[in-house]
Design a protein around this motif. Structure first.
Motif, mmCIF file in Angstrom:
data_model
loop_
_atom_site.group_PDB
_atom_site.id
_atom_site.type_symbol
_atom_site.label_atom_id
_atom_site.label_comp_id
_atom_site.label_asym_id
_atom_site.label_seq_id
_atom_site.Cartn_x
_atom_site.Cartn_y
_atom_site.Cartn_z
ATOM 1 N N THR A 224 27.623 -22.131 -5.308
ATOM 2 C CA THR A 224 26.870 -21.109 -4.577
ATOM 3 C C THR A 224 25.779 -21.814 -3.778
ATOM 4 O OG1 THR A 224 25.762 -18.962 -4.797
ATOM 5 C CG2 THR A 224 25.156 -20.667 -6.380
ATOM 6 N N SER A 225 24.990 -21.024 -3.091
ATOM 7 C CA SER A 225 23.883 -21.570 -2.301
ATOM 8 C C SER A 225 22.665 -21.795 -3.200
ATOM 9 C CB SER A 225 23.529 -20.608 -1.176
ATOM 10 O OG SER A 225 22.349 -21.028 -0.518
ATOM 11 N N PRO A 226 21.972 -22.922 -3.042
ATOM 12 C CA PRO A 226 20.775 -23.154 -3.870
ATOM 13 C C PRO A 226 19.692 -22.098 -3.645
ATOM 14 C CG PRO A 226 21.512 -25.206 -2.844
ATOM 15 C CD PRO A 226 22.297 -24.097 -2.203
ATOM 16 N N GLN A 227 19.684 -21.471 -2.463
ATOM 17 C CA GLN A 227 18.670 -20.467 -2.162
ATOM 18 C C GLN A 227 19.114 -19.051 -2.539
ATOM 19 O OE1 GLN A 227 19.674 -22.730 0.314
ATOM 20 N NE2 GLN A 227 18.009 -24.139 -0.250
ATOM 21 N N ALA A 228 20.325 -18.888 -3.063
ATOM 22 C CA ALA A 228 20.850 -17.548 -3.323
ATOM 23 C C ALA A 228 20.191 -16.956 -4.559
ATOM 24 C CB ALA A 228 22.374 -17.604 -3.526
ATOM 25 N N ALA A 229 19.928 -15.644 -4.474
ATOM 26 C CA ALA A 229 19.394 -14.948 -5.646
ATOM 27 C C ALA A 229 20.422 -14.935 -6.768
ATOM 28 C CB ALA A 229 19.009 -13.519 -5.265
ATOM 29 N N ALA A 230 21.713 -15.001 -6.397
ATOM 30 C CA ALA A 230 22.763 -15.019 -7.414
ATOM 31 C C ALA A 230 22.618 -16.229 -8.324
ATOM 32 C CB ALA A 230 24.137 -15.019 -6.751
ATOM 33 N N GLY B 203 25.531 -13.071 -4.033
ATOM 34 C CA GLY B 203 25.083 -11.699 -4.177
ATOM 35 C C GLY B 203 25.858 -10.744 -3.287
ATOM 36 N N GLY B 204 25.457 -9.471 -3.343
ATOM 37 C CA GLY B 204 26.154 -8.437 -2.587
ATOM 38 C C GLY B 204 25.839 -8.496 -1.106
ATOM 39 N N GLY B 205 26.588 -7.736 -0.338
ATOM 40 C CA GLY B 205 26.411 -7.666 1.098
ATOM 41 C C GLY B 205 27.532 -6.880 1.733
ATOM 42 N N SER B 206 27.515 -6.828 3.052
ATOM 43 C CA SER B 206 28.577 -6.128 3.762
ATOM 44 C C SER B 206 29.852 -6.958 3.729
ATOM 45 C CB SER B 206 28.156 -5.870 5.207
ATOM 46 O OG SER B 206 27.984 -7.110 5.886
ATOM 47 N N ILE B 207 30.914 -6.357 4.242
ATOM 48 C CA ILE B 207 32.188 -7.073 4.250
ATOM 49 C C ILE B 207 32.118 -8.304 5.144
ATOM 50 C CG2 ILE B 207 33.151 -5.677 6.122
ATOM 51 C CD1 ILE B 207 35.863 -5.888 4.667
ATOM 52 N N GLU B 208 31.279 -8.221 6.198
ATOM 53 C CA GLU B 208 31.113 -9.397 7.048
ATOM 54 C C GLU B 208 30.394 -10.505 6.290
ATOM 55 O OE1 GLU B 208 30.155 -6.393 7.821
ATOM 56 O OE2 GLU B 208 30.824 -5.771 9.822
ATOM 57 N N ASP B 209 29.377 -10.126 5.473
ATOM 58 C CA ASP B 209 28.625 -11.127 4.725
ATOM 59 C C ASP B 209 29.501 -11.828 3.686
ATOM 60 O OD1 ASP B 209 26.430 -10.350 6.190
ATOM 61 O OD2 ASP B 209 25.718 -8.925 4.661
ATOM 62 N N LEU B 210 30.447 -11.082 3.111
ATOM 63 C CA LEU B 210 31.304 -11.636 2.053
ATOM 64 C C LEU B 210 32.597 -12.236 2.594
ATOM 65 C CD1 LEU B 210 30.993 -8.764 -0.588
ATOM 66 C CD2 LEU B 210 29.574 -10.798 -0.361
ATOM 67 N N GLY C 263 32.462 -14.265 -9.152
ATOM 68 C CA GLY C 263 31.433 -13.233 -9.259
ATOM 69 C C GLY C 263 30.791 -13.028 -7.905
ATOM 70 N N VAL C 264 31.505 -12.353 -7.011
ATOM 71 C CA VAL C 264 31.076 -12.191 -5.624
ATOM 72 C C VAL C 264 30.719 -10.736 -5.381
ATOM 73 C CG1 VAL C 264 31.723 -12.459 -3.200
ATOM 74 C CG2 VAL C 264 32.561 -14.099 -4.903
ATOM 75 N N GLY C 265 29.491 -10.481 -4.918
ATOM 76 C CA GLY C 265 29.088 -9.147 -4.534
ATOM 77 C C GLY C 265 28.793 -8.265 -5.722
ATOM 78 N N HIS C 266 28.926 -6.952 -5.455
ATOM 79 C CA HIS C 266 28.672 -5.956 -6.493
ATOM 80 C C HIS C 266 29.985 -5.526 -7.133
ATOM 81 C CE1 HIS C 266 24.499 -5.805 -5.361
ATOM 82 N NE2 HIS C 266 24.792 -5.473 -4.106
ATOM 83 N N GLU C 267 29.889 -4.542 -8.006
ATOM 84 C CA GLU C 267 31.059 -4.090 -8.772
ATOM 85 C C GLU C 267 32.157 -3.550 -7.870
ATOM 86 O OE1 GLU C 267 32.099 -1.097 -12.505
ATOM 87 O OE2 GLU C 267 30.047 -1.285 -11.756
ATOM 88 N N THR C 268 31.786 -2.897 -6.764
ATOM 89 C CA THR C 268 32.787 -2.285 -5.895
ATOM 90 C C THR C 268 33.352 -3.253 -4.869
ATOM 91 O OG1 THR C 268 31.027 -1.520 -4.420
ATOM 92 C CG2 THR C 268 31.775 0.000 -6.147
#
Length: 450
Positions: free
Chosen positions: A150-156, A210-217, A239-244
Motif C-alpha cells: 500500500t502507500s506509506p501515506q495511506a490511512a489504510a 482505503g475507500g473511494g470512487s470507482i475511478e480512485d480504485l 482489502g480494497v475500499g469499503h464493504e460494498t
C-alpha cells in the motif's frame, strides 16, 4: 331466504394509508433495482446523514432519497449540477403520497463505461481460470511475518498497523510501498507484489487501500495486478475500499476482506487467542497424562493380582489340560454311542421287514434241476442226430471214392472235368488221387461211342 344481490352490496372502503402502502408495494414489485442517469438538483444532507435530492433531465424529474447506511459508502458527496448514475428502487413515500426513488448506490456519470470494462476483464480472467476456487490457498495458521502492499501515506496503512499491534504485537511487519492511485499505480502495485513474492520473507501478504470512487480504485482493476496476485508465492488478502466495493484484485486474491482493518484481522490470530489455546492445550495434556498414569497404575495392579508362580501356573494348565482331555473323550464317545444305537435300531427294522426267501430258493433249485435235466436230454438228442449225419456224410465223402481207385480230373483253373469234350490234346490236367495229385498231359481224346 335469498342472498343479497352482489350488485347492491357496498364496496370495501380503505384508508389513504392502506392505499399508499398498496401502491408502494405495487411499484416495488413492478420496478426492480435499476440504474438511472440524471442531474443532481436541490441536494440536501440532513443532520441524520440521509441525502435528499432531485434527479432530473431535460424533460422530467423525480425525487430521490439515499439513507445514511448507503450514503456513507458513496465515496463522494454530490453537488448541484453533478451528472450521476444511481441504482435505485422505485417506491412511494406513504405519509405524503409522493412517488420517489430509494437510491442504493451512486456514481458519477461515465462510470458505466468503467463498469463495463470491469465486467469484460472479469469475464476474461474468469475464463482463464484466475478466479477458480481450486487455486485459492488457505491462510497460514500461525503467521510470524505479514507483508503490506500500500502507500506509506495511506490511512489504510495506519488502520492495518493499529489492528496488527492490537491483535498480535509479536508479528513482524514488512511494508512494500507503492502508489495506489493514478496512471502508473497499477504497474507499481504489480511490481510491489512481485517483489514480495520473490523475496518470500513474509507468510501472508495484504494488498489494501482505503475507500473511494470507482475511478480512485481502478488501479486494482487492472490485469497486471490480478496476475501478480495470482502468481504470488504466498497467500494474498485483498482489502480494497469499503464493504460494498469490489475490484478484480478481490476476485484474484486468496481471500477478500471488506476493509483494510478486516484484512489485518484475517491475516493473524489474536495473541490472546493463541495464549488461551496454549493454556487449554496444556491443561488437556496435563489431564491426558494424569489419566494415562492412572490407567497404567490400574493396569499394573490388575496384572499383579493375576501374576502367579510358575508351579501354580503349571498346575492350572495341567488341570485345564485334564478337563479338556475329559471333554474331548466324552465328545468322541457320544457320537459313537449314538451311531451304534442308531445302527442297532436300523438292523432291527431291517430284520423285521426282510422277507422269507427259503420257499423261493427251493422253487428256484427245482427249476434249476428241471432245466439241467432238459438240457442233458436235448444235448443227447443233438449228439445222436449229429452222429447219424456224420455217418451219412462219411458215405458221401469223395475221399472214400478216391480210396477205391477213382480219380478227379481238373483243368488248370481247378474246374472238374466230366466229359471228354472238355479235354484237348496236349492240355495239362490235374489228377487228384486218394493220397495226392499228379500233373498229366493229354495225348489224345477219344469220345465215347453211342
Amino acid at each position: 331466504m335469498t342472498p343479497p344481490d352482489p350488485a347492491f352490496e357496498q364496496p370495501a372502503v380503505i384508508t389513504v394509508s392502506a392505499l399508499n402502502q398498496a401502491v408502494g408495494r405495487l411499484l416495488e414489485r413492478s420496478f426492480p433495482l435499476t440504474w438511472i442517469a440524471g442531474e443532481i438538483s436541490n441536494f440536501t444532507r440532513a443532520s441524520s446523514g440521509h441525502w435528499y435530492f432531485t434527479l432530473k433531465d431535460d424533460g422530467a424529474q423525480v425525487r430521490a432519497v439515499m439513507f445514511r447506511g448507503r450514503a456513507q459508502y458513496a465515496g463522494f458527496t454530490p453537488r448541484e449540477g453533478d451528472k450521476v448514475e444511481v441504482r435505485a428502487l422505485v417506491t412511494l413515500y406513504g405519509p405524503r403520497g409522493d412517488y420517489q426513488i430509494n437510491v442504493e448506490a451512486i456514481r458519477r456519470a461515465g462510470v458505466g463505461a468503467l463498469f463495463e470494462a470491469f465486467l469484460r476483464l472479469k469475464d476474461k480472467l474468469t475464463a482463464a481460470g484466475l478466479f477458480d476456487e481450486e487455486r485459492k490457498r488457505p491462510l497460514p495458521l500461525f503467521a510470524r511475518t505479514v507483508g503490506i502492499v500500500t502507500s506509506p501515506q495511506a490511512a489504510a496503512l495506519r488502520d492495518v498497523l493499529t489492528a496488527l499491534r492490537r491483535r498480535a504485537p509479536h508479528v513482524r511487519v514488512v511494508l512494500y510501498p507503492t502508489l495506489v492511485q493514478g496512471q502508473l499505480a497499477a504497474d507499481r502495485i504489480a511490481e510491489a507484489i512481485d517483489t514480495a513474492s520473490n523475496r518470500a520473507e513474509v507468510d501472508v501478504l495484504i494488498v489494501c487501500r482505503g475507500g473511494g470512487s470507482i475511478e480512485d480504485l481502478w488501479s486494482f482493476n487492472e490485469e497486471a495486478v490480478a496476475y501478480a496476485i495470482a502468481n504470488c508465492s504466498m497467500p494474498v488478502i485483498s482489502g480494497v475500499g469499503h464493504e460494498t466495493d469490489f475490484t478484480i484484485a478481490d476476485f484474484a486474491a486468496d481471500l477478500r476482506a471488506a476493509t483494510p482493518t478486516a484484512a489485518a484481522e484475517l491475516a493473524v490470530t489474536p495473541r490472546g487467542d493463541w495464549l488461551a489455546s496454549l493454556r487449554a492445550d496444556a491443561n488437556d495434556l496435563r489431564r491426558a497424562m494424569r489419566r494415562s498414569l492412572d490407567d497404567a497404575a490400574q493396569s499394573l495392579d490388575h496384572a499383579s493380582r493375576r501374576l502367579l508362580s510358575p508351579s501354580a501356573q503349571i498346575r492350572q494348565q495341567r488341570l485345564k489340560l485334564l478337563a479338556l482331555s475329559t471333554a474331548m473323550m466324552h465328545a468322541n464317545r457320544a457320537p459313537l454311542n449314538l451311531a451304534r444305537h442308531t445302527l442297532e435300531k436300523l438292523a432291527g427294522r431291517l430284520g423285521a421287514r426282510r422277507p422269507d426267501t427259503r420257499p423261493v430258493r427251493a422253487h428256484l433249485a427245482a427249476l434249476q434241476h428241471r432245466c439241467a435235466a432238459r438240457m442233458d436230454a436235448g444235448l443227447r438228442q443233438r449228439r445222436e442226430a449229429l452222429a447219424a449225419l456224420s455217418a451219412q456224410l462219411e458215405l458221401l465223402n469223395p475221399q472214400r471214392t478216391l480210396e477205391r481207385g477213382y480219380a478227379i480230373v481238373t483243368d488248370s483253373k481247378g474246374a472238374i472235368l466230366r466229359s471228354p469234350r472238355q479235354l484237348h490234346p496236349r492240355e495239362a490236367v490235374t489228377l487228384r488221387l486218394a493220397e495226392g495229385s499228379a500233373q498229366v498231359e493229354i495225348a489224345s481224346v477219344q469220345p465215347a461211342l453211342d
